[in-house]
Every structure is written in structure tokens, then in C-alpha cells.
Design a protein around this motif. Structure first.
Motif: not given
Length: 360
Positions: A63-65, A70-71, A110-114
Motif C-alpha cells: 500500500f505504501f509503495e 505515488r501521490l 541506508e536504502d530506505l523505502i520511500g
């Protein structure tokens, strides 16, 4: 509505599934009919990620991705950035990129999602939202976990690369903005020159003085060879042309035409105001508010049958002859400044250019 859904989910011990969550998000956040709908959506989804979550934990990342990231970042409000922060921390915690510690988090990957979306929020959102995004990025980028110290140099390099990319983009934008400014300068000079060489009196003020500017009040004392005229008070503005000012003076006199009356303007100390071009505005000749102007009227060519009288004078005589029309609307309509100012699409285009140059 959000309260009802929350009660149903809690009392029924149900999770909000992916399809239903997406429908609500699309309806209220993406395609909101009113800003209040989007605001309520942000608040509600933020609460879903609270201590007692109502959203199926298994769909948080998807849902986050697929929805939040995408907003359009420019749509985020204070509630929106709080909603993003809760999902951001929850998703990265589940992926073991962030780890909760005391009242904060430490970073293990460090490769954080978002994180890329967070950079977009920083660069394009409103100032207050961007500041909160900066605080969030600072929080998760400086709290290193025990396994992340070896990667500090890598993270620093990644940060530098990201900053470098943004700097290169900014440099390109500045170069393009500079080109636009130079083109606009050429157009400005062209319009000004066309206005300068136009010989008729303007019906529409040129763009360089397209407003009345400062209103002024002048005290006029007439000097004639015949009977002395009464002093009058004239209200005008500093952008009125000298020729227009003279014509308006004669309109207040009977039997006067600008073709057969010579008008000389003098300061109160008797010094002649040398008019190099009647098309110049009054401000060119340092004519200010509350100035006393001595106006000398002299006949030109065929002498007048009688001296001009004040319009307030009750003496009888021939009706005032209209002043000749010095305006040439057909020719004036071809001036580039008139064309630009008469078309809304041109005005909107230049306003957008102005905002673009200011933004960059």
C-alpha cells in the motif's frame, strides 16, 4: 465515516484489506472532491498505523509503495506528512531497515523505502511541509545502528550523489532561466522602442507606464495677453503625458483648440519647463504634487476672436470647439505592447514565465 469504519473493524476484529484500502485512498486522497476530504483521509490512514492498527500488516509495504509514494508531493498537508511518516517508519521497521530504540529509531540499512519520495517532498512541497520532511530525513539519516557504522561513508557518498544530482538539475534550470530572462529583455527593448517611435497620442498607456502611478494635484495660474483667467486646481497623475495634460487644460476653456493655442509651462519661480517631447509623462519633467504651474497661452496662426475664458465663467459666446483627435487607434493597435496586453493567453504565458524565473 472514518469513525464508523474504525468501530466496525475493531469490534468485528477485522483488517482493512488491500482492495478496500486502495478504493478509499483513491476516492478521498487522489480524487478528492474537496481539500477537507483529502485531509480527513490523511488523518484516518495515519490513525490506522497507530498502536492498534486496523490495516492488514501484510499489505503495509504494498500500500505504501503503490499508493502513498505515488501521490503528488505538492498535495501533502501537515496531516499528510504525518501519515507518510507513520507508514515510512512502519514499513522500514518491518523490513529491518529501521529499528525502534527507546523513543526513536536507528538505521541499519541506508536504502530506505520511500527515501526518494521524501527528497521530492523536500524539493517541491510547501515550505512548512518541506521543513517537516527535512526533520524526518535528518532523524532517520543520522541515527546509526550498530551495523550501520561501517556504511557511514557509503551513506555519505549516497547523500552527496543525491545532492549532486539535485545541484546539477538546479544548475540546468538556472541556465534555462537565464536564457528566458535574456529573451524577455530583448522583447522588452523591442516593445519600448516601438512605443518610443510611435508618433500619435496613446489611447492605451505603454506597458512601461500602464498604470496611473502617483496621483498629484497641481495649481494652475494662467497668463494671457487678454483678460486674466481664474486659477484652477487640476487633479492628474505622474504618468499622464504632457500633450494629454495640455489638452485637458484647454477642455476647461471655451473657444480653445490645441492647434491654435501655444501652451508654455513655467515653474512658480518663472523658469520655463523645457518640454523636449509632449509624449513624455509629467514625471519626466519633475512635476510633483502640490506644484504651482504658470501656464502661458499664446495664439498660433489665426488669432482667436476672443481670449479664452474659464469654463466656470458665465459669459456667453460660441460653444467650445472639440479638440482635434490626435489618437490613431488603428496604428496603435499594431504595436506589440498593445497586442500582448489585449490577449489573455499572452498575459497568462508571461505570468507563468515570471513565476518560473522567480522559483528558480
Amino acid at each position: 465515516m472514518s469513525v464508523i469504519i474504525h468501530i466496525v473493524l475493531k469490534d468485528g476484529q477485522l483488517w482493512l484489506c488491500a482492495d478496500q484500502a486502495k478504493q478509499i485512498w483513491q476516492c478521498l486522497a487522489v480524487n478528492a472532491a474537496f481539500p477537507s476530504d483529502r485531509e480527513e483521509c490523511f488523518r484516518w490512514f495515519g490513525k490506522l498505523m497507530g498502536d492498534e492498527p486496523d490495516l492488514d500488516p501484510g499489505i503495509n509495504k504494498e500500500f505504501f509503495e503503490m499508493n502513498i509514494l505515488r501521490l503528488d508531493p505538492q498535495l501533502l498537508t501537515e496531516s499528510g506528512i504525518k501519515c507518510f511518516e507513520r507508514f515510512f517508519k512502519a514499513v522500514n521497521s518491518k523490513e529491518e531497515k529501521l529499528k525502534a530504540k527507546h523513543r526513536g529509531y536507528v538505521i541499519d540499512d541506508e536504502d530506505l523505502i520511500g527515501k526518494d519520495y521524501l527528497w521530492q517532498v523536500i524539493t517541491v512541497s510547501g515550505e512548512e511541509i518541506a521543513y517537516k520532511a527535512i526533520e524526518l530525513l535528518k532523524e532517520v539519516s543520522t541515527a546509526f545502528g550498530p551495523h550501520s557504522y561501517d556504511n557511514i561513508s557509503v551513506m555519505g557518498k549516497a547523500m552527496k550523489e543525491s545532492t549532486k544530482d539535485h545541484q546539477e538539475l538546479e544548475n540546468r534550470q538556472m541556465i534555462e532561466a537565464d536564457k528566458i530572462c535574456r529573451i524577455l529583455r530583448v522583447m522588452q527593448e523591442y516593445i519600448k522602442e516601438c512605443d518610443r517611435v510611435f508618433t500619435g497620442e496613446r489611447q492605451n498607456l505603454s506597458l512601461s507606464r500602464a498604470s496611473c502611478d502617483k496621483h498629484i494635484c497641481l495649481y494652475i495660474r494662467f497668463q494671457t495677453n487678454g483678460r486674466q483667467l481664474e486659477d484652477i486646481e487640476v487633479t492628474t497623475h505622474t504618468n499622464e503625458t504632457v500633450i494629454s495634460f495640455k489638452r485637458n487644460l484647454l477642455k476647461r476653456l471655451k473657444g480653445s483648440s490645441i492647434n491654435n493655442i501655444k501652451i508654455d509651462l513655467f515653474n512658480n519661480n518663472g523658469e520655463l519647463i523645457e518640454i523636449s517631447d509632449d509624449r513624455h509623462p509629467l514625471s519626466t519633467y519633475n512635476i510633483r504634487d502640490k506644484t504651482v504651474i504658470n501656464v502661458k497661452l499664446s495664439p498660433m496662426g489665426t488669432a482667436l476672436a476672443s481670449s479664452p475664458d474659464s469654463s466656470s465663467d458665465s459669459s456667453t459666446g460660441s460653444p467650445p470647439r472639440p479638440c482635434p483627435d490626435m489618437q490613431r487607434p488603428e496604428s496603435e493597435a499594431t504595436l506589440p505592447g498593445v497586442i500582448l496586453s489585449s490577449k489573455n493567453q499572452y498575459l497568462e504565458f508571461f505570468l507563468k514565465l515570471h513565476q518560473l524565473v522567480l522559483f528558480n
